[in-house]
Design a protein around this motif. Structure first.
Motif, PDB file in Angstrom:
ATOM      1  N   ASN A   1     -46.198  17.599  88.804  1.00  0.00           N
ATOM      2  CA  ASN A   1     -45.605  16.796  88.000  1.00  0.00           C
ATOM      3  C   ASN A   1     -44.808  17.771  86.830  1.00  0.00           C
ATOM      4  O   ASN A   1     -44.536  17.207  85.629  1.00  0.00           O
ATOM      5  CB  ASN A   1     -46.397  15.852  87.253  1.00  0.00           C
ATOM      6  CG  ASN A   1     -46.797  14.684  88.366  1.00  0.00           C
ATOM      7  OD1 ASN A   1     -46.197  14.215  88.992  1.00  0.00           O
ATOM      8  ND2 ASN A   1     -48.165  14.303  88.001  1.00  0.00           N
TER       9      ASN A   1
ATOM     10  N   THR B   1     -40.117  15.854  88.843  1.00  0.00           N
ATOM     11  CA  THR B   1     -40.316  14.605  89.408  1.00  0.00           C
ATOM     12  C   THR B   1     -40.072  14.786  91.056  1.00  0.00           C
ATOM     13  O   THR B   1     -39.469  15.769  91.619  1.00  0.00           O
ATOM     14  CB  THR B   1     -39.620  13.292  89.030  1.00  0.00           C
ATOM     15  OG1 THR B   1     -38.179  13.829  89.563  1.00  0.00           O
ATOM     16  CG2 THR B   1     -39.341  13.289  87.555  1.00  0.00           C
ATOM     17  N   ARG B   2     -40.496  13.950  91.866  1.00  0.00           N
ATOM     18  CA  ARG B   2     -40.664  14.016  93.196  1.00  0.00           C
ATOM     19  C   ARG B   2     -39.013  13.762  93.567  1.00  0.00           C
ATOM     20  O   ARG B   2     -38.488  14.471  94.557  1.00  0.00           O
ATOM     21  CB  ARG B   2     -41.362  13.025  93.954  1.00  0.00           C
ATOM     22  CG  ARG B   2     -41.562  13.050  95.629  1.00  0.00           C
ATOM     23  CD  ARG B   2     -42.618  12.278  95.854  1.00  0.00           C
ATOM     24  NE  ARG B   2     -42.705  12.247  97.502  1.00  0.00           N
ATOM     25  CZ  ARG B   2     -43.821  13.013  97.898  1.00  0.00           C
ATOM     26  NH1 ARG B   2     -44.765  13.414  97.288  1.00  0.00           N
ATOM     27  NH2 ARG B   2     -43.905  12.990  99.405  1.00  0.00           N
TER      28      ARG B   2
END
Length: 441
Positions: free
Chosen positions: A95, A98-99
């Motif tokens: 994290n 973000t993905r």
């Protein structure tokens, strides 16, 4: 009020000092996990914030002093980028980003790789990041570099596994990566179906570099991927006759009174990147074949040889010791050099990547180095992690980075903490088929 005004300058200086200490602090104030996370996150930023903007890939070098050779600020590296995308995967998983941000960057990278110069599916050592055109690594080295391609593919296959069962957008990216993987013509680089792989091919100079690759060095991953390819896979004989030279790769010997089992090309014990580059994705834990009973033990012993040499310190360099060791290829006082644990190739330069990227093999010893270097402060630790190399003897502390040295630090810290990159790469079915084909267990 007059007394307060009198003390304001002193208060300002105290606050300034507190802020500076808060930025770097002391390693003693950090747990092992906090220290590793601090180093990993800074190093990740080389490949995230420091990426070349058009391609999203890793610059060959970042010099904080702004002085570059041949105006190559926009030159990107294929092998270092392979390490970098694995570092980005770890950043997504932790994290740091973000993905969604990570996926967007990976899509940019793959889009660049689909259009960039390739040579029988293999990528060059360097490109110009703004155009995707090859930048020659040398006069005759202006085409495919199979070793650097292997480092890049190692990273891409980890990305593939990270996304292959994800959202439709992620699965679509995994499919595009699979096409890049299948396009590499490993068989072509046998130069006429010889049972050995050649490092280079040039559209202008052909095979003039004339570099057949034999072990042991950093190139094990190249032979594994060549065998694993579902489209251009080489027979197992290429590994056994080329890399292992019909068993001649086995050469038990001792260095610094530590046992090594393999023959190291051109030396008794190689630079420590030989313990890192192939094993960023390839998990050495319990890995063995007919030439080596334990790749983990062999690479751990190679690390211990390096540490023991630095502790013995036969050339009496300042600073070398149990908490400051590690010689490998890096910058040096006299330019780039392949430092090794012997008096001929030791220039008194410590390369942080050496000990830190060996954390999977020697965690306590590597963490001791990490703490020591962190406590040396801003002259070693910058915006993208530890600078590439330094020499206390020469009072030489250049604020410069190299991608191929930064990448293994972030990746191996993650592998030590969670095994993430090992799990991803080793889960690829083609990798498993390649290992089985070559007789690995």
């Amino acid at each position: 009020m007059k007394q307060l005004t009198t003390y304001l300058p002193l208060l300002f200086l105290l606050l300034l000092g507190a802020c500076k200490n808060a930025k770097t602090g002391s390693a003693a104030q950090l747990t092992d996990d906090a220290l590793m996370d601090t180093v990993q996150r800074r190093t990740f930023n080389y490949f995230w914030e420091g990426a070349e903007p058009n391609s999203g890939l890793a610059p060959e070098r970042i010099h904080m002093d702004g002085i570059y050779p041949e105006k190559d600020q926009n030159v990107i590296t294929s092998g270092g980028s392979g390490f970098g995308i694995m570092a980005i995967l770890s950043g997504i998983d932790r994290n740091y980003i973000t993905r969604e941000e990570g996926l967007a960057r990976m899509e940019k990278i793959v889009s660049f790789l689909e259009k960039a110069d390739r040579f029988h599916g293999a990528y060059p050592h360097w490109w110009y990041g703004d155009t995707g055109k090859v930048k020659p690594f040398g006069q005759k080295d202006n085409g495919g570099d199979l070793v650097e391609t292997a480092f890049l593919i190692q990273g891409l296959l980890a990305v593939h596994q990270y996304y292959v069962n994800g959202s439709p957008q992620e699965q679509a990216l995994a499919k595009r990566i699979d096409t890049l993987w299948r396009d590499v013509d490993w068989n072509f680089y046998r130069q006429g179906n010889q049972n050995v792989l050649y490092w280079h091919w040039s559209p202008e100079y052909g095979w003039a570099m004339d570099f057949p690759v034999h072990g042991y060095n950093e190139c094990l991953i190249m032979y594994l991927l060549a065998a694993a390819s579902p489209t251009h896979g080489v027979p197992a004989s290429v590994y056994h006759e080329g890399w292992a030279q019909n068993g001649a790769i086995v050469e038990p010997h001792k260095v610094e009174d530590i046992e090594l089992h393999l023959r190291y090309q051109g030396c008794e014990a190689g630079p420590l990147f030989w313990a890192h580059y192939s094993f960023l994705g390839l998990d050495p834990t319990h890995l063995k074949d007919e030439y080596c009973a334990s790749y983990f033990d062999e690479m751990r012993n190679l690390t211990l040889v390096n540490r023991a040499y630095c502790i013995r310190n036969p050339k009496h360099y300042k600073g070398f010791g149990p908490d400051c060791w590690g010689v490998t290829a890096s910058y040096s006082v006299n330019g780039y050099a392949a430092h090794m644990p012997n008096e001929r190739d030791d220039q008194g330069v410590i390369s942080p990547t050496a000990a830190l990227s060996s954390i999977v093999y020697t965690p306590d010893y590597s963490l001791a180095v990490m703490r020591h270097l962190y406590d040396m402060g801003d002259k070693l630790f910058g915006p993208y992690g530890f600078y590439d190399a330094f020499s206390e003897t020469e009072n030489w502390y250049p604020k410069r980075y190299l991608a191929i040295d930064q990448g293994p630090i972030a990746v191996m810290i993650e592998n030590y903490r969670t095994g993430l990159l090992w799990k991803l790469f080793m889960s690829h079915p083609d990798v498993q088929n390649g290992l089985q084909k070559l007789g690995f267990k």
